[in-house]
Write an enzyme that holds these catalytic residues in place. Structure first.
Site, PDB file in Angstrom:
ATOM      1  N   SER A 178       1.805 -50.739 -20.630  1.00 23.66           N
ATOM      2  CA  SER A 178       2.886 -51.312 -20.269  1.00 23.66           C
ATOM      3  C   SER A 178       3.828 -51.859 -20.982  1.00 23.66           C
ATOM      4  O   SER A 178       4.360 -53.017 -20.610  1.00 23.66           O
ATOM      5  CB  SER A 178       2.849 -51.967 -18.609  1.00 23.66           C
ATOM      6  N   ARG A 193       9.229 -51.334 -28.862  1.00 24.79           N
ATOM      7  CA  ARG A 193       8.184 -52.969 -29.743  1.00 24.79           C
ATOM      8  C   ARG A 193       7.775 -53.038 -28.752  1.00 24.79           C
ATOM      9  O   ARG A 193       8.069 -53.122 -27.301  1.00 24.79           O
ATOM     10  CB  ARG A 193       9.807 -53.505 -29.759  1.00 24.79           C
ATOM     11  N   ASP A 231       3.152 -48.729 -16.276  1.00 22.56           N
ATOM     12  CA  ASP A 231       2.772 -49.061 -14.903  1.00 22.56           C
ATOM     13  C   ASP A 231       3.666 -49.192 -13.706  1.00 22.56           C
ATOM     14  O   ASP A 231       3.402 -48.873 -12.397  1.00 22.56           O
ATOM     15  CB  ASP A 231       2.816 -50.641 -15.172  1.00 22.56           C
TER      16      ASP A 231
HETATM   17  C1  BGC Z   1       7.338 -53.635 -20.125  1.00 20.09           C
HETATM   18  C2  BGC Z   1       6.899 -52.631 -19.612  1.00 20.09           C
HETATM   19  C3  BGC Z   1       6.720 -52.814 -18.036  1.00 20.09           C
HETATM   20  C4  BGC Z   1       7.385 -54.028 -17.993  1.00 20.09           C
HETATM   21  C5  BGC Z   1       6.305 -54.425 -16.524  1.00 20.09           C
HETATM   22  C6  BGC Z   1       7.592 -55.145 -20.203  1.00 20.09           C
HETATM   23  O1  BGC Z   1       8.075 -56.335 -20.845  1.00 20.09           O
HETATM   24  O2  BGC Z   1       7.969 -53.406 -21.185  1.00 20.09           O
HETATM   25  O3  BGC Z   1       7.387 -51.281 -20.127  1.00 20.09           O
HETATM   26  O4  BGC Z   1       6.684 -52.211 -16.984  1.00 20.09           O
HETATM   27  O5  BGC Z   1       7.441 -55.544 -19.242  1.00 20.09           O
HETATM   28  O6  BGC Z   1       4.741 -54.781 -17.299  1.00 20.09           O
END
Ligand code: BGC
Length: 498
Positions: A178, A193, A231
């Protein structure tokens, strides 16, 4: 009765003996510090700083909608609008055993999901705690740890003893990773990142699917990485599996983000791939990055600026830093520290425990807001137990009101993001269901109601057509369904021909 006083201290007698004193507040009216009135005055200042008017929200939505369009049209934008190569909705008939590995913000989770068709499933899972060191250490080591946990899990849950996996058989795995990854295929993902405080070295800019496969090989696991998913994409698919009205998925947890199903013909930046224009593909928006670096659109207070400047990624994830569970407690803590410095709060007490960055968990905001007692006993408990600080009722009421302001702002900004997707897709008239997950959404009292209220402030009465609901477990079940959908495409010879 002796005059009441508060706080603690010590003095040394001429004999050399030290006497410690610790007295409780008896009568708050006589206190030499903040009275109810002055706390109310302070609150007014924070109210104006943290309150979002409907007009301001509409301006944010407008800029947000343009940003989403830009991300679909051009590669490498700040809000990257990532094509996920998850094509269309599940049929609900997906079946079989699938593994899901969930590397979220806080824990590592391994799940064995049995899809039974007709939107039904069974799941068994184990959670492993990730240490702060692991989040900052070398990336390959992090993936090795993931593989090690999978190894333990597979041994326990799918060994021959457990009667699930026959020799030579391998299980398809959906890896829910995620963090923003740009994808060229479903089992590929270059980490753009790290977010949510992660900073593992030698990982940004690299294909994490490849790195993870390397770790799987080390442990010689009977597992095949089938899909790398976000996610939010998992949540979108899992929610639709059980509630086909779902069109958008959002996560409000340690991080925040959204995914939705887009028409391939409207994703201009992948036009060159020649994918059937009639197809649909899930987009992982990575909207947490909205307004990063430029800070043109979002109402940032000086506390938000401090959170940003002192984070491991200054300038980045500007939207997420105003909303997600990782930061809300810290924002409130910074306000308290300001009032300590101004000599307003906790006079005569040692506040060192509260001065430690990130010591004020966002869960405390939830607890303070849901304290049902007149005396605010929960708030007393938090401050005495965790910070060794005594509080007056006026202070506690102020803390609770402040939590409400910060929590409400987060929810209203979240509505702005949802509204932008609704605008972009033209869902307002027909309405749509939004699958939502994450600790903030699930545990913060009133968060969902505030999101709905925000949607009505933006869209008027029609805002009622957009309804959020608690989503199915996207990172586990969603990941498994996507692995099943991908396996089906592969079996049908559609993989890579997209
Ligand atoms: C991430 C996402 C993720 C979200 C929730 C963010 O910091 O960049 O990819 O879906 O958090 O978990």
């Amino acid at each position: 009765m002796p005059a009441s006083r508060r706080g603690s201290g010590s003095f040394t007698l001429t004999t050399g003996q030290t006497i410690a004193i610790h007295t409780r507040t008896q009568d708050e009216e006589d206190l030499p510090h903040a009275t109810k009135k002055t706390m109310a005055d302070h609150l007014r200042k924070y109210e104006s700083l943290f309150t979002l008017t409907p007009q301001r929200m509409r301006m944010i939505v407008e800029a947000f909608t343009e940003t989403l369009e830009l991300g679909l049209n051009k590669p490498n934008q700040i809000v990257p609008m990532i094509p996920t190569y998850v094509f269309g909705w599940p049929t609900g008939q997906e079946k079989g055993d699938f593994l899901a590995l969930d590397l979220g913000g806080t824990n590592l989770r391994v799940c064995l999901v049995t899809l039974q068709g007709e939107g039904k499933f069974e799941i068994s899972q184990t959670k492993y705690r990730l240490s702060e060191e692991q989040k900052q250490d070398d990336g390959q080591k992090l993936f090795d740890f993931c593989a090690e946990c999978l190894h333990t899990f597979v041994e326990t849950n799918t060994g021959e003893g457990a009667g699930q996996l026959k020799p030579g058989q391998s299980l398809p795995l959906g890896f829910t990773f995620s963090y923003p990854c740009s994808q060229e295929r479903i089992d590929h993902g270059e980490l753009i990142r790290w977010t949510k405080g992660f900073g593992a070295g030698n990982t940004e800019g690299r294909d994490v699917a490849e790195m993870f496969k390397k770790s799987l090989e080390k442990y010689q696991l009977p597992i095949k990485l089938t899909a790398l998913i976000n996610d939010t994409t998992g949540t979108l698919i899992a929610s639709h599996y059980v509630n086909p009205k779902t069109k958008i998925a959002v996560i409000f947890g340690t991080g925040c983000n959204a995914a939705y199903m887009e028409r391939v013909k409207d994703i201009a930046k992948i036009e060159h791939l020649g994918i059937d224009h009639g197809a649909e593909m899930a987009i992982n928006c990575e909207w947490g990055a909205f307004d990063s670096f430029e800070h043109e659109h979002l109402p940032r207070t000086k506390y938000d600026t401090i959170v940003d400047d002192t984070s491991n990624k200054p300038g980045e994830q500007a939207f997420e830093k105003l909303i997600s569970g990782r930061y809300l407690g810290e924002i409130l803590r910074l306000v308290l520290c300001e009032l300590i410095d101004e000599g307003v709060l906790f006079l005569g007490q040692n506040t060192y425990k509260l001065e430690k960055p990130y010591c004020f968990d966002t869960a405390f905001l939830s607890l303070m807001e849901s304290d049902p007692t007149d005396e605010l006993l929960m708030v007393i408990g938090i401050f005495t137990h965790f910070f060794a600080l005594e509080t007056t009722l006026a202070e506690r009421q102020f803390f609770r009101a402040l939590a409400k302001l910060i929590g409400r702002r987060a929810a209203r900004l979240s509505s702005c993001g949802i509204a932008a997707i609704v605008n972009k897709m033209g869902y307002l008239e027909e309405g749509c269901s939004v699958g939502a997950d994450g600790s903030l959404y699930n545990k913060y009292p009133g968060f969902a109601d505030r999101v709905h209220e925000g949607l009505q402030d933006i869209f008027g009465d029609k805002g009622r057509n957009i309804v959020t609901h608690h989503a199915e477990d996207g990172s586990g079940v969603g990941s498994a369904i996507i692995a099943a959908m991908t396996k089906h495409r592969k079996d049908a010879g559609l993989y890579l021909n997209v």
